[in-house]
Design a protein around this motif. Structure first.
Motif, PDB file in Angstrom:
ATOM      1  N   ARG A 113      53.727  51.320  -9.243  1.00  0.00           N
ATOM      2  CA  ARG A 113      53.418  52.023  -7.993  1.00  0.00           C
ATOM      3  C   ARG A 113      52.083  52.764  -8.084  1.00  0.00           C
ATOM      4  NH1 ARG A 113      56.566  53.313  -3.691  1.00  0.00           N
ATOM      5  NH2 ARG A 113      56.028  55.181  -2.523  1.00  0.00           N
ATOM      6  N   SER A 114      51.848  53.486  -9.178  1.00  0.00           N
ATOM      7  CA  SER A 114      50.610  54.262  -9.284  1.00  0.00           C
ATOM      8  C   SER A 114      49.393  53.350  -9.423  1.00  0.00           C
ATOM      9  CB  SER A 114      50.672  55.244 -10.445  1.00  0.00           C
ATOM     10  OG  SER A 114      50.703  54.569 -11.677  1.00  0.00           O
ATOM     11  N   ALA A 115      49.519  52.236 -10.156  1.00  0.00           N
ATOM     12  CA  ALA A 115      48.394  51.313 -10.303  1.00  0.00           C
ATOM     13  C   ALA A 115      48.017  50.709  -8.947  1.00  0.00           C
ATOM     14  CB  ALA A 115      48.725  50.217 -11.305  1.00  0.00           C
ATOM     15  N   PHE A 116      49.027  50.303  -8.179  1.00  0.00           N
ATOM     16  CA  PHE A 116      48.770  49.755  -6.848  1.00  0.00           C
ATOM     17  C   PHE A 116      48.095  50.817  -5.977  1.00  0.00           C
ATOM     18  CE2 PHE A 116      49.556  48.377  -2.548  1.00  0.00           C
ATOM     19  CZ  PHE A 116      49.556  46.983  -2.602  1.00  0.00           C
ATOM     20  N   GLY A 117      48.599  52.053  -6.047  1.00  0.00           N
ATOM     21  CA  GLY A 117      48.045  53.142  -5.243  1.00  0.00           C
ATOM     22  C   GLY A 117      46.599  53.481  -5.579  1.00  0.00           C
ATOM     23  N   GLU A 118      46.148  53.149  -6.788  1.00  0.00           N
ATOM     24  CA  GLU A 118      44.751  53.396  -7.152  1.00  0.00           C
ATOM     25  C   GLU A 118      43.790  52.441  -6.462  1.00  0.00           C
ATOM     26  OE1 GLU A 118      43.820  54.009 -11.331  1.00  0.00           O
ATOM     27  OE2 GLU A 118      45.929  54.525 -11.683  1.00  0.00           O
ATOM     28  N   ILE A 119      44.284  51.276  -6.055  1.00  0.00           N
ATOM     29  CA  ILE A 119      43.381  50.294  -5.468  1.00  0.00           C
ATOM     30  C   ILE A 119      43.706  49.933  -4.019  1.00  0.00           C
ATOM     31  CG2 ILE A 119      42.765  49.329  -7.710  1.00  0.00           C
ATOM     32  CD1 ILE A 119      44.625  46.938  -7.099  1.00  0.00           C
ATOM     33  N   ALA A 120      44.827  50.430  -3.499  1.00  0.00           N
ATOM     34  CA  ALA A 120      45.213  50.101  -2.123  1.00  0.00           C
ATOM     35  C   ALA A 120      46.196  51.128  -1.593  1.00  0.00           C
ATOM     36  CB  ALA A 120      45.837  48.712  -2.063  1.00  0.00           C
ATOM     37  N   ASP A 121      46.362  51.121  -0.285  1.00  0.00           N
ATOM     38  CA  ASP A 121      47.341  51.970   0.382  1.00  0.00           C
ATOM     39  C   ASP A 121      48.728  51.383   0.121  1.00  0.00           C
ATOM     40  OD1 ASP A 121      49.032  53.291   2.180  1.00  0.00           O
ATOM     41  OD2 ASP A 121      47.571  53.241   3.809  1.00  0.00           O
ATOM     42  N   LEU A 122      49.644  52.219  -0.350  1.00  0.00           N
ATOM     43  CA  LEU A 122      50.998  51.744  -0.652  1.00  0.00           C
ATOM     44  C   LEU A 122      51.686  51.139   0.568  1.00  0.00           C
ATOM     45  CD1 LEU A 122      52.204  54.638  -2.966  1.00  0.00           C
ATOM     46  CD2 LEU A 122      51.654  52.300  -3.656  1.00  0.00           C
ATOM     47  N   ASP A 123      51.323  51.593   1.764  1.00  0.00           N
ATOM     48  CA  ASP A 123      51.946  51.076   2.982  1.00  0.00           C
ATOM     49  C   ASP A 123      51.616  49.607   3.228  1.00  0.00           C
ATOM     50  OD1 ASP A 123      53.145  53.505   3.520  1.00  0.00           O
ATOM     51  OD2 ASP A 123      51.502  54.201   4.796  1.00  0.00           O
ATOM     52  N   VAL A 124      50.511  49.128   2.638  1.00  0.00           N
ATOM     53  CA  VAL A 124      50.118  47.733   2.817  1.00  0.00           C
ATOM     54  C   VAL A 124      51.108  46.810   2.101  1.00  0.00           C
ATOM     55  CG1 VAL A 124      48.308  46.027   2.369  1.00  0.00           C
ATOM     56  CG2 VAL A 124      47.691  48.329   3.101  1.00  0.00           C
ATOM     57  N   GLY A 125      51.479  47.163   0.873  1.00  0.00           N
ATOM     58  CA  GLY A 125      52.522  46.435   0.145  1.00  0.00           C
ATOM     59  C   GLY A 125      52.073  45.222  -0.632  1.00  0.00           C
TER      60      GLY A 125
END
Length: 135
Positions: A113-125
């Motif tokens: 979750r944190s790695a994804f959040g560093e490069i994109a908005d979590l809402d995008v998925g």
């Protein structure tokens, strides 16, 4: 008085325990990827782990932690460091492979979750990324 059945159960338990001990010694996590993998690149879709996986055991034996920069890949050795770049905004994160997956067609990597959040908005998925093995 011990029955024949009790002895069979004890033998089975001893055998199962020995097998588990032997198999646990066969698992190893390399400190880095083999040199022939460094520079390997892929393009495709990335997603991230759902919250329900927090603290569950990964394929490498690590506990999943959504605050750690880790990822799942189908084939890369555990311990491999991979730079994941979001194609839309050119933001990158370096993750350590510690799990297997994703098991959905078209996806090449599942990020914490944190790695994804560093490069994109979590809402995008789900995002389009490039990956590169760096060590």
């Amino acid at each position: 008085m011990k029955t024949k059945n009790t002895h069979s159960v004890k033998k089975f338990m001893l055998g199962a325990s020995l097998l588990m001990l032997v198999l646990s010694g066969c698992s190893s996590i390399p400190a880095k990827s083999p040199n022939n993998l460094i520079g390997k690149q892929e393009s495709g879709k990335a997603s991230y782990y759902a919250m329900k996986y927090q603290f569950r055991t990964t394929a490498s034996g690590d506990r999943y932690n959504h605050f750690a920069d880790t990822a799942a890949h189908r084939t890369l050795p555990f311990g491999t460091k991979v730079r994941v770049t979001n194609i839309a905004n050119n933001k990158s994160v370096v993750v350590k492979i510690n799990d297997r997956g994703p098991f959905i067609d078209g996806r090449i990597i599942d990020l914490s979750r944190s790695a994804f959040g560093e490069i994109a908005d979590l809402d995008v998925g789900i995002i389009e990324v490039t990956t590169e093995v760096i060590r």
